[in-house]
Write an enzyme that holds these catalytic residues in place. Structure first.
Site, mmCIF file in Angstrom:
data_model
loop_
_atom_site.group_PDB
_atom_site.id
_atom_site.type_symbol
_atom_site.label_atom_id
_atom_site.label_comp_id
_atom_site.label_asym_id
_atom_site.label_seq_id
_atom_site.Cartn_x
_atom_site.Cartn_y
_atom_site.Cartn_z
ATOM 1 N N TYR A 1 -1.060 12.006 31.422
ATOM 2 C CA TYR A 1 0.075 11.453 31.390
ATOM 3 C C TYR A 1 0.612 10.629 32.452
ATOM 4 O O TYR A 1 1.622 9.685 32.414
ATOM 5 C CB TYR A 1 1.003 12.195 30.445
ATOM 6 C CG TYR A 1 0.669 12.633 29.179
ATOM 7 C CD1 TYR A 1 -0.384 12.200 28.443
ATOM 8 C CD2 TYR A 1 1.269 13.816 28.519
ATOM 9 C CE1 TYR A 1 -0.814 12.537 27.194
ATOM 10 C CE2 TYR A 1 1.071 14.077 27.039
ATOM 11 C CZ TYR A 1 -0.039 13.407 26.593
ATOM 12 O OH TYR A 1 -0.356 13.991 25.474
ATOM 13 N N LYS A 33 -12.633 20.581 28.152
ATOM 14 C CA LYS A 33 -13.629 19.858 27.518
ATOM 15 C C LYS A 33 -14.629 19.667 28.480
ATOM 16 O O LYS A 33 -15.103 18.501 28.978
ATOM 17 C CB LYS A 33 -13.130 18.464 27.166
ATOM 18 C CG LYS A 33 -14.001 17.512 26.176
ATOM 19 C CD LYS A 33 -14.322 18.222 24.837
ATOM 20 C CE LYS A 33 -15.039 17.359 24.005
ATOM 21 N NZ LYS A 33 -15.651 18.178 22.783
ATOM 22 N N ASP A 82 -12.025 21.203 21.128
ATOM 23 C CA ASP A 82 -12.173 20.947 19.747
ATOM 24 C C ASP A 82 -12.337 22.204 18.962
ATOM 25 O O ASP A 82 -11.601 22.499 17.871
ATOM 26 C CB ASP A 82 -13.458 20.084 19.515
ATOM 27 C CG ASP A 82 -14.480 20.189 20.460
ATOM 28 O OD1 ASP A 82 -14.451 21.020 21.751
ATOM 29 O OD2 ASP A 82 -15.703 19.768 20.101
ATOM 30 N N ASP A 141 1.472 21.739 19.272
ATOM 31 C CA ASP A 141 1.834 21.701 17.836
ATOM 32 C C ASP A 141 1.290 22.133 16.782
ATOM 33 O O ASP A 141 1.891 22.523 15.971
ATOM 34 C CB ASP A 141 1.820 20.070 17.771
ATOM 35 C CG ASP A 141 3.111 19.319 18.236
ATOM 36 O OD1 ASP A 141 3.889 19.798 19.197
ATOM 37 O OD2 ASP A 141 3.564 18.184 17.789
#
Ligand code: NAD
Length: 364
Positions: free
Chosen positions: A140, A186, A218, A246
């Protein structure tokens, strides 16, 4: 003595902050902690008065605080302002100014709400974990970043000290809980993740009483809905944490139930996850429990008063057990209550629990 800066903000931010204040005052009284409260404007209300969503005075009050409590900002009235004047711009500025690099979101369901989640009751029973998300770096914020007609580019970069400081927080928090950290990355595809993993394992050498495992993101997304009981502290980067927190949030069943904490080296900020809810603002309908649970996190993480935090959470649970419900968590057969009534109930339960525990200690 602790100094708490209150930033109620806009819409229901004002209503839930008033509830948070009631709880802070109750804890202060029963636990004999002196607390000074100082209120400042932020968001749209600050723009209306000062022409900016956050003033230097508000920022310097936060620099002089032991903890900051924020309600929520935003509303239709300010939607068309230029980006830097929008209420939400104040949040980014505040988080950056206070160096809040660690975001904590608990995923815990209160027993009486087991039926209001979309997940099965047997999957959710006794679930209690936190997602610890790195908040000020990663993709970000990484440079270079750009897009044109033919390309889009972002950069996912972490520096060693950024991973070290968040990993230390994860292990310290886990030490006070069930002593398990799951670091999510990851690393099978991304070099930045392999680096993250290496640094987390180096830091782990100082915390060998805490169990560390790694999980690909994942798989983590799948495991949170398949078997969330396996987690205690999930440690992860900015992008993965955004998504996983979330997913984990759905465990609680409603936005009005989700508290959060953001910690830096020196400062800390506590806020409900929800926004200013203009559709119900000013109607005494907002669920104050996310704000109240954020106060519990404040007593735990900033003031080291875990027993007060536990008592607040138990009082929330007791109010729900007695079937008090605001509109967002209402189900048939329950008693619909206002923001003020729910707050009053939590305070009553807190007082009852405090007295029963005090008598228990005395009798022993
Ligand atoms: P929202 O979270 O304000 O509301 C979404 C829905 O959930 C609404 O129907 C609302 O009534 C309901 N809701 C939210 N909190 C509730 C509570 N405590 N009790 C009962 N119901 C609740 O999100 P939105 O509608 O997308 O955004 C409204 C404004 O809030 C926007 O201006 C947005 O930018 C801002 N916002 C601010 C923050 C923040 O201050 N941290 C976070 C998200 C959104």
């Amino acid at each position: 003595m602790y100094k708490i800066v209150l930033l109620p903000g806009d819409g229901i931010g004002n209503e839930v902050t008033a509830s948070a204040v009631e709880i802070i005052k109750t804890v202060s009284k029963y636990f004999n902690v002196e607390i000074q409260l100082e209120e400042h404007l932020i968001g749209g209300s600050s723009y209306d008065k000062y022409g900016t969503p956050i003033t230097d005075e508000t920022l310097s009050a936060c620099y002089n605080s032991d903890a900051v409590f924020l309600g929520a900002v935003g509303g239709f009235k300010w939607d068309n302002l230029p980006h830097q004047l929008k209420p939400e711009a104040a949040l980014l500025k505040l988080r950056k100014a206070l160096g809040l690099f660690a975001n904590i979101r608990p995923a815990k369901i209160y027993r009486p709400l087991l039926d209001s989640s979309t997940l099965k009751k047997e999957v959710l029973e006794n679930v209690d974990f936190i997602v610890l998300r790195e908040l000020t770096s990663g993709i970000y914020f990484g440079e270079p970043r750009m897009f044109d007609d033919m390309h889009g580019l972002n950069t996912m970069i972490y520096h060693k000290e950024e991973v070290e400081r968040i990993a230390k927080i994860a292990f310290k928090i886990a030490r006070e809980r069930n002593k398990k950290v799951t670091s999510v990355d990851k690393a099978n595809v991304l070099e930045v993740s392999q680096f993250w993993r290496n640094v987390v394992h180096q830091v782990h050498k100082e915390f060998e009483d805490v169990q560390l495992s790694d999980m690909y993101v994942d798989n983590a997304a799948m495991q949170i809905v398949r078997n969330p009981k396996q987690f205690d502290v999930i440690l992860t980067s900015n992008l993965f944490g955004d998504i996983l927190s979330d997913i984990a949030g759905m465990i609680t069943g409603s936005l009005g139930m989700l508290p959060s904490a953001s910690l830096g080296t020196k400062y800390s900020l506590y806020e409900p996850v929800h926004g200013s809810a203009p559709d119900i603002a000013g109607q005494n309908k907002a669920n104050p429990l996310a704000a109240i649970a954020s106060v519990a996190m404040m007593f735990d993480y900033s003031f080291g008063l875990k027993s007060a935090a536990n008592l607040i959470n138990e009082a929330i649970s007791k109010s729900l057990e007695e079937n008090f419900r605001t509109t967002d968590i209402y189900s048939k057969g329950c008693q619909l209550v206002s923001t003020n009534e729910m707050t009053k109930s939590v305070i009553e339960k807190f007082e009852e629990l405090f007295h029963s525990q005090a008598i228990g200690v005395f009798t022993l």
